[in-house]
Write a protein that holds these residues in place. Structure first.
Motif, PDB file in Angstrom:
ATOM      1  N   PRO A   5      -5.397  -4.952   2.067  1.00 41.95           N
ATOM      2  CA  PRO A   5      -4.462  -4.152   2.810  1.00 41.95           C
ATOM      3  C   PRO A   5      -3.153  -4.726   3.188  1.00 41.95           C
ATOM      4  N   LEU A   6      -1.951  -4.260   3.078  1.00 44.54           N
ATOM      5  CA  LEU A   6      -0.642  -4.771   3.427  1.00 44.54           C
ATOM      6  C   LEU A   6       0.078  -3.774   3.924  1.00 44.54           C
ATOM      7  N   GLU A   7       1.270  -4.295   4.470  1.00 50.71           N
ATOM      8  CA  GLU A   7       2.372  -3.223   4.987  1.00 50.71           C
ATOM      9  C   GLU A   7       3.611  -3.889   4.800  1.00 50.71           C
ATOM     10  N   PHE A   8       4.756  -3.107   4.688  1.00 52.34           N
ATOM     11  CA  PHE A   8       5.841  -3.622   4.225  1.00 52.34           C
ATOM     12  C   PHE A   8       7.061  -2.499   5.204  1.00 52.34           C
ATOM     13  N   PRO A   9       8.123  -3.050   5.509  1.00 53.91           N
ATOM     14  CA  PRO A   9       9.034  -2.160   5.873  1.00 53.91           C
ATOM     15  C   PRO A   9      10.061  -1.370   4.911  1.00 53.91           C
ATOM     16  N   SER A  10      10.400   0.072   5.093  1.00 48.92           N
ATOM     17  CA  SER A  10      11.176   0.585   4.323  1.00 48.92           C
ATOM     18  C   SER A  10      12.283   1.376   5.219  1.00 48.92           C
ATOM     19  N   GLN A  11      13.456   0.894   5.440  1.00 48.81           N
ATOM     20  CA  GLN A  11      14.302   1.663   6.127  1.00 48.81           C
ATOM     21  C   GLN A  11      14.003   1.448   7.737  1.00 48.81           C
ATOM     22  N   GLY A  12      13.256   0.760   8.220  1.00 47.72           N
ATOM     23  CA  GLY A  12      12.711   0.752   9.579  1.00 47.72           C
ATOM     24  C   GLY A  12      11.426   1.082   9.834  1.00 47.72           C
ATOM     25  N   THR A  13      10.924   2.005   9.020  1.00 47.58           N
ATOM     26  CA  THR A  13       9.578   2.243   8.931  1.00 47.58           C
ATOM     27  C   THR A  13       8.577   1.688   8.411  1.00 47.58           C
ATOM     28  N   ARG A  27      -3.667 -14.962  -9.674  1.00 51.40           N
ATOM     29  CA  ARG A  27      -2.163 -15.540  -9.523  1.00 51.40           C
ATOM     30  C   ARG A  27      -1.311 -15.043 -10.513  1.00 51.40           C
ATOM     31  N   ASN A  28      -0.089 -14.848 -10.243  1.00 52.25           N
ATOM     32  CA  ASN A  28       0.805 -14.492 -11.310  1.00 52.25           C
ATOM     33  C   ASN A  28       0.545 -13.197 -12.134  1.00 52.25           C
ATOM     34  N   LEU A  29      -0.236 -12.321 -11.409  1.00 54.28           N
ATOM     35  CA  LEU A  29      -0.699 -11.208 -12.563  1.00 54.28           C
ATOM     36  C   LEU A  29       0.562 -10.172 -12.720  1.00 54.28           C
ATOM     37  N   PRO A  30       0.759  -9.510 -14.174  1.00 55.81           N
ATOM     38  CA  PRO A  30       1.495  -8.263 -14.085  1.00 55.81           C
ATOM     39  C   PRO A  30       1.033  -7.312 -13.001  1.00 55.81           C
ATOM     40  N   CYS A  31       2.127  -6.400 -12.628  1.00 50.96           N
ATOM     41  CA  CYS A  31       1.827  -5.609 -11.546  1.00 50.96           C
ATOM     42  C   CYS A  31       2.088  -4.159 -11.880  1.00 50.96           C
ATOM     43  N   ILE A  32       1.340  -3.173 -11.480  1.00 49.67           N
ATOM     44  CA  ILE A  32       1.560  -1.880 -11.539  1.00 49.67           C
ATOM     45  C   ILE A  32       1.859  -1.280 -10.177  1.00 49.67           C
ATOM     46  N   VAL A  33       2.752  -1.031  -9.822  1.00 51.32           N
ATOM     47  CA  VAL A  33       3.300  -0.351  -8.356  1.00 51.32           C
ATOM     48  C   VAL A  33       3.091   1.305  -8.588  1.00 51.32           C
ATOM     49  N   MET A  34       2.224   1.633  -7.605  1.00 54.54           N
ATOM     50  CA  MET A  34       1.722   3.034  -7.955  1.00 54.54           C
ATOM     51  C   MET A  34       1.776   3.780  -6.431  1.00 54.54           C
ATOM     52  N   ALA A  59      -2.653  -6.266 -11.794  1.00 51.94           N
ATOM     53  CA  ALA A  59      -2.612  -6.062 -10.084  1.00 51.94           C
ATOM     54  C   ALA A  59      -2.247  -4.674 -10.064  1.00 51.94           C
ATOM     55  N   VAL A  60      -2.791  -3.968  -9.041  1.00 51.64           N
ATOM     56  CA  VAL A  60      -2.086  -2.686  -8.691  1.00 51.64           C
ATOM     57  C   VAL A  60      -1.728  -2.572  -7.299  1.00 51.64           C
ATOM     58  N   PHE A  61      -0.459  -2.214  -6.935  1.00 49.91           N
ATOM     59  CA  PHE A  61       0.138  -2.300  -5.641  1.00 49.91           C
ATOM     60  C   PHE A  61       0.144  -0.898  -5.303  1.00 49.91           C
ATOM     61  N   ALA A  62      -0.574  -0.250  -4.607  1.00 48.09           N
ATOM     62  CA  ALA A  62      -0.593   1.304  -4.200  1.00 48.09           C
ATOM     63  C   ALA A  62      -0.181   1.695  -2.886  1.00 48.09           C
ATOM     64  N   PHE A  94       8.867  -5.619  -2.153  1.00 46.02           N
ATOM     65  CA  PHE A  94       7.845  -6.654  -1.574  1.00 46.02           C
ATOM     66  C   PHE A  94       6.733  -6.848  -2.537  1.00 46.02           C
ATOM     67  N   ALA A  95       6.298  -6.035  -3.437  1.00 48.48           N
ATOM     68  CA  ALA A  95       5.338  -6.574  -4.456  1.00 48.48           C
ATOM     69  C   ALA A  95       5.812  -7.675  -5.221  1.00 48.48           C
ATOM     70  N   ARG A  96       7.072  -7.815  -5.556  1.00 42.56           N
ATOM     71  CA  ARG A  96       7.559  -9.016  -6.167  1.00 42.56           C
ATOM     72  C   ARG A  96       7.548 -10.170  -5.567  1.00 42.56           C
ATOM     73  N   GLN A  97       7.210 -10.281  -4.089  1.00 46.04           N
ATOM     74  CA  GLN A  97       7.192 -11.422  -3.582  1.00 46.04           C
ATOM     75  C   GLN A  97       5.954 -12.225  -3.243  1.00 46.04           C
ATOM     76  N   LEU A  98       4.877 -11.136  -3.540  1.00 46.40           N
ATOM     77  CA  LEU A  98       3.432 -11.485  -3.498  1.00 46.40           C
ATOM     78  C   LEU A  98       2.964 -12.652  -4.328  1.00 46.40           C
ATOM     79  N   ASP A  99       2.195 -13.581  -3.807  1.00 44.68           N
ATOM     80  CA  ASP A  99       2.010 -14.824  -4.629  1.00 44.68           C
ATOM     81  C   ASP A  99       0.966 -14.321  -5.744  1.00 44.68           C
ATOM     82  N   ARG A 100       0.124 -13.192  -5.719  1.00 43.59           N
ATOM     83  CA  ARG A 100      -0.763 -12.848  -6.826  1.00 43.59           C
ATOM     84  C   ARG A 100      -0.040 -11.777  -7.800  1.00 43.59           C
ATOM     85  N   VAL A 101       1.389 -11.872  -7.803  1.00 41.95           N
ATOM     86  CA  VAL A 101       1.850 -11.021  -8.576  1.00 41.95           C
ATOM     87  C   VAL A 101       3.106 -11.818  -9.327  1.00 41.95           C
ATOM     88  N   ASP A 102       3.224 -11.530 -10.545  1.00 39.74           N
ATOM     89  CA  ASP A 102       4.357 -12.192 -11.245  1.00 39.74           C
ATOM     90  C   ASP A 102       5.418 -11.024 -11.076  1.00 39.74           C
TER      91      ASP A 102
END
Length: 297
Positions: A5-13, A27-34, A59-62, A94-102
């Motif tokens: 589980p993760l969280e990230f800001p979007s325009q203050g929310t 580590r350095n996995l190609p990632c699907i943002v979903m 990796a999947v970032f949903a 946010f996903a681009r900065q994750l250690d497990r994501v390329d």
């Protein structure tokens, strides 16, 4: 799958997400943002896609949009296409900065309403490696005309009336006027074709509900991802359901025709059929084949 589980800001929310990986040490996995489509959460019927991608080594970032699901934002169930595009861009950053994501190997994956959102997000970002749009809503005006076609002009007028009431209530600091996201023919709802109620409701997870603030009826006709299609120069898979009652197939085909590197696939099914049975299995096979081609991810 390993779920983080993760969280990230979007325009203050604060928006909330889950990172799915094949194992804890990846580590350095190609990632699907979903993210899901109209009014739904990423926990609503997308598990087969997440599992297939992880099994294939991605990796999947949903994530959930603000105002929906596990994400913050008040009032609840208020859908703004512009804000959801901003959430996509925030999730991508946010996903681009994750250690497990390329971060140099990212695919934006959307279905139904989000199938159009990813086109706008990819055009604005300009640096994603590919996109996948399943049964995408590419032209809100065409979708409105589709509603008039199957439900009549009076349904459009009803939606406009309730949308007006919603905007007035919120402008006065009151709670929104809600209407159903999906209903049966003749009922008040944003989607009321024959297959909508039976197709939409079974997808809903515990953190999803079948209603939305009615003011979205004003926004949908103005949201036209097809206007951004020519700016999506990366490889793009556009999967069109030829019997789609929600996202007109012709509009999706026209949008795909504007994309320099689009691959279009047609399926002889309705909008919600692609989430179950053989249509689901075929859609996943085609997505994995698309991603596996040289130069994609």
């Amino acid at each position: 799958m390993i779920e983080t589980p993760l969280e990230f800001p979007s325009q203050g929310t604060t928006c909330r997400a889950v990172l799915y990986t094949p194992d804890a040490d990846s580590r350095n996995l190609p990632c699907i943002v979903m993210a899901h489509g109209f009014g739904l959460t990423h926990a609503s019927g997308l598990a087969p896609f997440k599992e297939a991608f992880c099994k294939a080594g991605y990796a999947v970032f949903a994530f959930d949009y603000r105002h929906f699901g596990d994400s913050e934002g008040e009032p609840r169930q208020v859908l703004s296409p512009g804000k959801e595009v901003a959430d996509w861009l925030a999730a991508l950053a946010f996903a681009r900065q994750l250690d497990r994501v390329d971060g140099s190997r990212i695919c934006l994956w959307g279905t139904s309403f989000s199938g159009g959102l990813v086109i706008v997000a990819a055009a604005k970002d300009g640096n994603v490696q590919c996109t996948i749009s399943q049964c995408p809503m590419m032209d809100g005006l065409a979708s409105l005309l589709g509603v008039i076609g199957y439900a009549g002009i009076m349904q459009a007028l009803r939606l406009t009336w309730h949308g007006t009431v919603d905007w007035m209530r919120r402008g006065l600091g009151m709670s929104p006027r809600y209407i159903a996201s999906a209903g049966r023919p003749g009922e008040l709802g944003m989607m009321t074709a024959e297959d909508c109620q039976e197709g939409y409701v079974p997808l809903m997870a515990d953190n999803a509900v079948n209603y939305v603030a009615a003011g979205v009826s004003y926004m949908i006709p103005l949201f036209r991802p097809t206007r951004f299609a020519s700016k999506v120069t990366c490889p793009a898979l556009v999967q069109i359901c030829d019997r789609d009652t929600v996202a007109p197939a012709d509009a999706a085909a026209k949008a795909a025709g504007k994309m320099p590197n689009a691959e279009v696939m047609h399926y002889p099914v309705g909008h919600f059929d692609v989430y179950r049975g053989e249509a689901l299995a075929q859609s996943i096979r085609d997505q994995l084949e698309f991603l596996g081609q040289s130069g994609r991810l």
